[in-house]
Write an enzyme that holds these catalytic residues in place. Structure first.
Site, mmCIF file in Angstrom:
data_model
loop_
_atom_site.group_PDB
_atom_site.id
_atom_site.type_symbol
_atom_site.label_atom_id
_atom_site.label_comp_id
_atom_site.label_asym_id
_atom_site.label_seq_id
_atom_site.Cartn_x
_atom_site.Cartn_y
_atom_site.Cartn_z
ATOM 1 N N HIS A 2 -2.408 8.244 5.774
ATOM 2 C CA HIS A 2 -2.660 6.901 5.260
ATOM 3 C C HIS A 2 -4.075 6.498 5.685
ATOM 4 C CE1 HIS A 2 -1.729 3.080 3.535
ATOM 5 N NE2 HIS A 2 -1.795 2.424 4.671
ATOM 6 N N PHE A 16 1.875 -3.237 3.959
ATOM 7 C CA PHE A 16 2.160 -4.537 4.574
ATOM 8 C C PHE A 16 3.638 -4.861 4.341
ATOM 9 C CE2 PHE A 16 -2.256 -6.866 4.474
ATOM 10 C CZ PHE A 16 -2.716 -6.002 5.432
ATOM 11 N N HIS A 38 -9.709 2.103 -0.156
ATOM 12 C CA HIS A 38 -8.253 1.939 -0.137
ATOM 13 C C HIS A 38 -7.800 1.354 -1.477
ATOM 14 C CE1 HIS A 38 -4.234 1.293 0.978
ATOM 15 N NE2 HIS A 38 -4.378 0.671 2.136
ATOM 16 N N LYS A 59 -9.349 8.232 2.105
ATOM 17 C CA LYS A 59 -9.834 6.848 1.973
ATOM 18 C C LYS A 59 -11.243 6.708 2.527
ATOM 19 C CE LYS A 59 -5.390 4.338 2.042
ATOM 20 N NZ LYS A 59 -4.402 5.373 2.433
ATOM 21 N N CYS A 66 0.813 -1.222 0.000
ATOM 22 C CA CYS A 66 0.000 0.000 0.000
ATOM 23 C C CYS A 66 0.843 1.269 0.000
ATOM 24 C CB CYS A 66 -0.969 -0.025 1.170
ATOM 25 S SG CYS A 66 -2.003 -1.503 1.094
ATOM 26 N N GLU A 93 -0.747 5.828 13.429
ATOM 27 C CA GLU A 93 -0.388 6.983 12.604
ATOM 28 C C GLU A 93 -0.560 8.283 13.387
ATOM 29 O OE1 GLU A 93 -2.459 7.270 8.859
ATOM 30 O OE2 GLU A 93 -1.102 8.824 8.104
#
Lengths: 419, 80
Positions: free
Chosen positions: A308, A405, A346, A341, A168, A319
């Protein structure tokens, strides 16, 4: 010219995503807080736990590709051809038929998973009809570098091309790495971006098994709720975005419209876990700090952060902590943060590019887009998330965060162009 | 199956499976030069032919095909 003597600007934008089939309609939807999430139509959802996603309705690759070419490309590459066609036109650049100029332009394109539709189709054929019936284009459709490869073929980009596959964070890496190519003086122009098209039963099932997805099936438009106390996972999206990056002098010399300058790029690794962020967000914070240092900015200089903000319990909490560490508590308490998002879902490998694009537009128009579905504060997420309604404000410096990830952390910083 | 029927089905396959323009398809058309069908496209076409006409076309026979007419001849011979 020596490294860092060259400045990099954004001179073209393009996108197809759940909010729109072009830049301005997508931006208008993001500003007004429209959700792109709905019931999944791409496959029969009776077997999957999650039954919602942010799909691109009615995408027609033939708007951008001849029929004989479109059928040889996976949906994710078709998306990227569309966004790149728009972006090059927006920048006023066309290298087709000009092999000399074409060596001065390259492409770095991120993808998380690549041609998942084609992978599944090929596997189904193998299982149902045998090895001899597997289509000869299966491999070229599914490999995750084909968006970069085919963009170079379609648009005659003969300079350096590459593919970033940091999940991502992939297309944020693509933009940062592409900017580096220009900073180093390798080429004058880079096509940078990312794409993803993995709303397939297999991927939804797999993400469900890893407990990453929202299961708020009964309220699709309210399912992606970053930083809200009721968040329960991310919502899959699909789409692509392309940014045309250009040496600033090159852009000025040809009278190009400059959206913003790329001033900072930072990345780090959590070295912790395959899916979970390192608690406390030290790794994410280091990416942001590195980007600030690269840009020569202080935390307090950042006016807007496109987070994010996946809407997973762990990401948004971590975050938030990382932003406090990187900017300092005081600057963190006043910076406007939003997760788009909440509207786009996403886009995985395409997320970094789409969000970089939205950050650039936020600078251009002096508007922070909202985080929608923000109803109930979470004590662990206690910053200003621009809840539910866009905010007009001067944005000189915007940061865009992307984490993948594997523990890949990327931060990009864009600044308003010098007058 | 009559040759005309085979020709017509063949043209349909080139349009549906390879996305070609029907106007350009005629017995003399060369796959590579005239129709821009590359080696991967030829493999796709052979698979489609095998499925459509229920024939088997070994690689060594396929290697010699350069025009639409030759491919039709091959299918006609297989079905004879």
């Amino acid at each position: 010219m020596a490294r860092h003597d060259r400045r990099v600007v954004v001179t073209g934008l393009g996108t197809v995503n759940p909010l729109g089939a072009d830049v301005e309609s997508s931006w208008a939807a993001a500003r007004s807080g429209v959700s792109g999430v709905g019931p999944i139509t791409a496959f029969d959802v009776s077997e999957t736990v999650t039954k919602i996603a942010a799909e691109i309705p009615n995408f027609d690759p033939h708007d951008y590709l001849e029929k004989k070419d479109a059928r040889r490309l996976d949906r994710y590459t078709q998306f990227f051809v569309a966004s790149t066609s728009q972006a090059l036109e927006d920048a006023g650049l066309d290298y087709r038929g000009d092999d000399e100029a074409a060596t001065e332009v390259g492409a770095i394109v991120g993808a998380g998973l690549g041609g998942m539709h084609s992978f599944i189709e090929g596997l189904d054929t193998l299982r149902e009809r045998g090895a001899a019936r597997v289509n000869p284009l299966t491999i070229t459709k599914l490999i995750p570098n084909m968006a970069a490869g085919y963009a170079s073929i379609e648009f005659n980009l003969q300079g350096p091309t590459n593919c970033t596959v940091t999940a991502c964070a992939a297309s944020a890496n693509a933009i940062g790495d592409a900017a580096e190519m220009i900073r180093r003086g390798i080429v004058d122009v880079m096509v940078a971006g990312g794409s993803e098209a993995v709303i397939v039963e297999f991927a939804v099932a797999a993400f469900n098994s890893s407990k990453a997805l929202s299961t708020r099936n009964e309220e699709p438009t309210r399912a992606s709720r970053p930083f809200d106390a009721g968040r329960d996972g991310f919502v899959m999206g699909e789409g692509a975005a392309t940014l045309i990056l250009e040496d600033r002098d090159h852009a000025l010399a040809r009278g190009a419209t400059i959206y913003a300058e790329v001033v900072g790029y930072g990345m780090s690794s959590d070295a912790y876990h395959v899916t979970l962020p390192r608690p406390g967000g030290a790794g994410q914070a280091r990416a942001m700090t590195m980007a600030l240092k690269d840009a020569g900015l202080e935390g307090s200089d950042i006016d807007y952060i496109n987070a994010h903000g996946t809407s997973t319990p762990a990401n948004d909490r971590t975050e938030t902590a990382a932003i406090k560490t990187a900017l300092g508590d005081e600057a963190a308490s006043t910076v406007a943060i939003s997760s788009t998002k909440s509207m786009t879902g996403h886009l995985l490998g395409g997320a970094g590019a789409l969000e970089a694009m939205l950050s650039v537009l936020a600078i251009r128009d002096g508007v922070a887009p909202p985080t929608i579905n923000y109803d109930e504060p979470d004590p662990d997420c206690d910053l200003d998330y621009v809840p539910n309604v866009e905010r007009p404000m001067e944005i000189r410096h915007a940061m865009s965060n992307s984490f993948g990830f594997g523990g890949h952390n990327v931060a990009l910083i864009f600044s308003a162009p010098e007058a | 199956m009559e040759r005309a029927e085979i020709e017509s089905k063949f043209t349909e396959l080139l349009v549906s499976e390879l996305g070609l323009d029907a106007d350009k398809i005629n017995p003399g058309a060369r796959f590579e030069e005239d129709l821009e069908v590359d080696s991967l496209g030829v493999v796709e076409l052979l698979m489609a032919l095998e499925d459509e006409f229920d024939v088997t076309i070994p690689d060594e026979e396929a290697e010699n095909l350069t025009t639409v007419g030759e491919a039709i001849d091959l299918v006609v011979a297989k079905l004879a």
